[in-house]
Design an enzyme around this catalytic site. Structure first.
Site, PDB file in Angstrom:
ATOM      1  N   ASN A  23      23.882  -4.861  37.327  1.00 51.00           N
ATOM      2  CA  ASN A  23      22.857  -3.477  37.239  1.00 51.00           C
ATOM      3  C   ASN A  23      22.966  -2.829  38.378  1.00 51.00           C
ATOM      4  OD1 ASN A  23      20.908  -5.960  36.612  1.00 51.00           O
ATOM      5  ND2 ASN A  23      19.536  -4.249  37.646  1.00 51.00           N
ATOM      6  N   ASP A  24      21.676  -2.413  39.151  1.00 48.77           N
ATOM      7  CA  ASP A  24      21.818  -1.648  40.325  1.00 48.77           C
ATOM      8  C   ASP A  24      22.548  -2.005  41.382  1.00 48.77           C
ATOM      9  OD1 ASP A  24      19.322  -1.418  38.664  1.00 48.77           O
ATOM     10  OD2 ASP A  24      17.923  -2.149  40.173  1.00 48.77           O
ATOM     11  N   PHE A  31      16.167  -9.291  43.275  1.00 52.34           N
ATOM     12  CA  PHE A  31      16.056  -8.276  42.776  1.00 52.34           C
ATOM     13  C   PHE A  31      16.678  -7.222  43.694  1.00 52.34           C
ATOM     14  CE2 PHE A  31      12.971  -8.228  38.966  1.00 52.34           C
ATOM     15  CZ  PHE A  31      13.855  -9.290  38.413  1.00 52.34           C
ATOM     16  N   SER A  32      16.494  -6.016  43.588  1.00 51.16           N
ATOM     17  CA  SER A  32      17.126  -4.938  44.188  1.00 51.16           C
ATOM     18  C   SER A  32      16.499  -4.698  45.678  1.00 51.16           C
ATOM     19  CB  SER A  32      17.089  -3.635  43.550  1.00 51.16           C
ATOM     20  OG  SER A  32      18.021  -3.673  42.449  1.00 51.16           O
ATOM     21  N   ARG A  36       8.699  -3.356  43.872  1.00 51.86           N
ATOM     22  CA  ARG A  36       9.877  -3.971  44.246  1.00 51.86           C
ATOM     23  C   ARG A  36      10.818  -2.960  44.975  1.00 51.86           C
ATOM     24  NH1 ARG A  36       9.166  -3.979  38.643  1.00 51.86           N
ATOM     25  NH2 ARG A  36      10.065  -2.419  37.449  1.00 51.86           N
ATOM     26  N   GLU A  89      11.029   3.127  40.209  1.00 52.54           N
ATOM     27  CA  GLU A  89      11.980   1.841  40.617  1.00 52.54           C
ATOM     28  C   GLU A  89      12.966   2.343  41.541  1.00 52.54           C
ATOM     29  OE1 GLU A  89      12.377  -1.364  37.043  1.00 52.54           O
ATOM     30  OE2 GLU A  89      13.995   0.176  37.179  1.00 52.54           O
ATOM     31  N   TRP A 115      19.286   1.497  30.512  1.00 52.81           N
ATOM     32  CA  TRP A 115      18.667   0.365  30.032  1.00 52.81           C
ATOM     33  C   TRP A 115      18.701   0.115  28.603  1.00 52.81           C
ATOM     34  CZ3 TRP A 115      18.664  -4.027  32.524  1.00 52.81           C
ATOM     35  CH2 TRP A 115      18.729  -4.059  33.774  1.00 52.81           C
TER      36      TRP A 115
END
Ligand code: FRU
Length: 612
Positions: free
Chosen positions: A154-155, A211-212, A271, A325, A415
């Site tokens: 993903n990202d 995470f990102s 985040r 996000e 998503w």
């Protein structure tokens, strides 16, 4: 391990004592002991660089606890096959050389007897191997878009440019093609077209999965790891979301974890830290997504380790329908003016204009402390979108790109259905790299322009169609796409609609798949209909029509289309809009037809594209 008479007797003795069938019948080079209804030990007894783990996508995750010489080294979550093996993922044993490796597998699927556990397909197919085959097995794997070699993505994360290399990290699951085990995967490129795949850069650790986040060079050596160091900030996702620092002294190939982590903690979910050196104030700034509060938080720091919260922005503004996000913040010149403005990227999910994920942005000013958005004549803040397709998310920019470029890349999925798209060996590609600019639109507001990065011209192979001028009337005109090359091409054209209400562009094949794009001159919009584009039934959210404002007043419009095996990206000639949509045609599209009451098409060019 060869089973000797002694071990067989021991196994029977153990069975007699515990009542459990402690017998080994695993695949090659492993010994499997079934301990209970959801608990299995896998001992590595043979040689090989990788343990190949058999995956079935419809299975539940099993927790695989990796013991090295009896100590827990890590836990990974794998959808171990129950009834059939969809594919294998490699567990790399190289770091465990000289150690005895045992996997303590806790399956989450309720079984009532140990015999049932033994019947699971995964155990007999576990195998040791010196190689793992990553050659492409997927019909829909793009030719020229970045994809992971295998597994989920993903990202995009932590992009920076240094010493001629564009570094691209990404949210990766190395153990399956669905979201899990978040790790920073790593690729790099010298031309933004061909990507070299590197080993994972940051792996889950004691503070959580990874995470990102962002990465930057630190030429002033503010963090104390040297003026050549690369510093990454990311979210450690464990029991809560906290922000961590890692540093690299080998141009981002490998990272060391800062022992003082975390560097930022908050009570609520926050985040995707994105930091940059603020030239105006001579300190670091950082934007953090206060996800559930629908706002972005701004911090400042002298050294990337100690952060002070300065302000918050966004409550009640823009689209509030999803979590906020993956922020980014940078300054850009406004075309044809002396002005410059700050752009705050704010990815949201769901709440996008066509459902699910999308990238909204705000234009305004930032003084190192506060972000102040531009307003319209009535004092309102306009909601702006960076892309008008369904498959453009988590877009952020490269730091220190050459020539002051603001080059961005996004995750080319949504998503809503990212885990269901018809691929398996890998899941998800990134968009083409794009250049951002700013321009004044007729409504008096400043918007972002989005154009393919200039390097994309390097994809051009043969000029298959070159028509200077043609009149399109009633029955329309059809041009063939380059037949070889699976229809992969770039199409450029200028449309003069004259008095036509609509100009329709249709990409199709002889299987009946079609993508219909309509330039509505009255509404000054371009729509993209993929409801019959090919395979669309894997999710009810996939069939869709997306619509972009063209900012052309319904007059002449230039278009640039990039077609790859499973995506179409449409750009207005000057970048006034971009539109990114996935498509899964059962066969490649073979023709483009153009229909209108009476329109003129000029400079129609179709290039076949290739990657050397
Ligand atoms: C966005 C996101 C981020 C998070 C990451 C986890 O797609 O939800 O906010 O850091 O994915 O993989």
């Amino acid at each position: 391990m060869r089973k000797t008479l002694a071990t067989t007797i021991l196994a029977f003795m153990a069975m007699a004592l515990t009542g459990l069938p402690l017998l080994a019948n695993g695949g090659k080079g492993v010994e499997v002991n079934y301990l209970g209804v959801n608990n299995v030990l896998v001992r590595i007894v043979g040689d090989g660089r990788y343990l190949l783990l058999p995956v079935q996508e419809s299975s539940e995750d099993a927790a695989v606890n990796v013991l090295a010489d009896g100590r827990l080294d890590r836990t990974i979550y794998v959808r171990l096959a129950k009834t059939k093996v969809d594919y294998f993922v490699p567990f790399d044993l190289a770091p465990y050389q000289g150690k005895r490796v045992v996997l303590n597998v806790v399956t989450s699927q309720g079984r009532s007897t140990v015999r049932e556990v033994k019947e699971d397909a995964c155990w007999r197919d576990l195998a040791l191997s010196d190689t793992f085959d990553t050659s492409n097995r997927e019909k829909y794997r793009p030719l020229y878009h970045h994809t992971p070699l295998y597994g989920w993505m993903n990202d995009p994360n932590g992009m920076f440019y240094k010493d001629g290399e564009w570094h691209l990290y990404y949210q990766a699951n190395p153990y399956g093609s669905k979201w899990q085990n978040m790790t920073w995967g790593h690729s790099s490129s010298r031309d933004l077209i061909t990507w070299t795949h590197h080993p994972a850069a940051i792996e889950p650790n004691g503070l959580g999965t990874v995470f990102s986040g962002s990465a930057t060079t630190d030429p002033r050596n503010t963090a104390g790891y040297g003026s050549d160091a690369v510093i990454a900030l990311y979210t450690s996702a464990g029991a809560s979301q906290i922000q961590s620092l890692a540093w690299s002294n080998d141009n981002g190939r490998t990272f060391n974890l800062y022992p003082g982590n975390p560097v930022i903690t908050l009570e609520s979910e926050a985040r995707d830290p994105n930091m940059f050196w603020n030239e105006d104030t001579g300190e670091w700034n950082l934007v953090l997504a206060h996800a559930l509060e629908h706002e972005m938080l701004f911090f400042a720091s002298p050294d990337l380790k100690t952060w002070t919260l300065r302000s918050a922005f966004g409550k009640g503004l823009g689209s509030q329908d999803g979590v906020w996000e993956c922020p980014d913040l940078f300054e850009l010149p406004v075309a044809r003016t002396q002005e410059s403005k700050w752009v705050l990227l704010c990815n949201i999910n769901p709440g996008g204009p066509f459902g699910g994920s999308a990238t909204q942005y705000f234009v305004g000013d930032f003084d190192g402390t506060t972000f102040t958005p531009d307003t319209d004549d009535t004092g309102m803040v306009t909601t702006k979108w960076l892309d008008f397709g369904k498959d453009h998310y988590a877009t952020v920019s490269w730091k220190s790109a050459p020539d002051n470029r603001r080059t961005v890349i996004g995750w080319m999925s949504n998503w809503q259905y990212a885990a269901e798209v018809p691929t398996m060996q890998y899941r998800s590609a990134n968009t083409l790299p794009r250049e951002l600019g700013l321009f004044y639109a007729p409504d008096g507001q400043v918007y972002a322009s989005v154009t393919p990065s200039p390097e994309m011209e390097g994809l051009r192979d043969k000029l298959a169609v070159d028509i200077k001028k043609m009149r399109v009337k009633d029955s329309g005109t059809e041009v063939m796409l380059p037949a070889a090359n699976d229809g992969i091409c770039e199409i450029l054209l200028d449309i003069n609609p004259r008095k036509s209400d609509k100009v329709t562009l249709t990409l199709k094949n002889d299987a009946g798949d079609r993508v219909v794009m309509v330039y509505d001159t009255e509404a000054s919009t371009l729509s993209f209909d993929r409801r019959q584009s090919g395979i669309v039934d894997f999710s009810q959210d996939f069939p869709a029509v997306t619509v972009a404002p063209t900012f052309t007043g319904g007059k002449e419009m230039g278009l640039r289309l990039f077609i790859d095996r499973s995506s179409i990206e449409v750009f207005e000639g000057d970048g006034k809009f971009a539109m990114t949509n996935l498509v899964f045609p059962t066969k490649p599209y073979t023709s483009l037809s153009i229909n209108a009451d009476d329109a003129t098409i000029t400079n129609l060019k179709i290039y076949s594209l290739s990657v050397n």
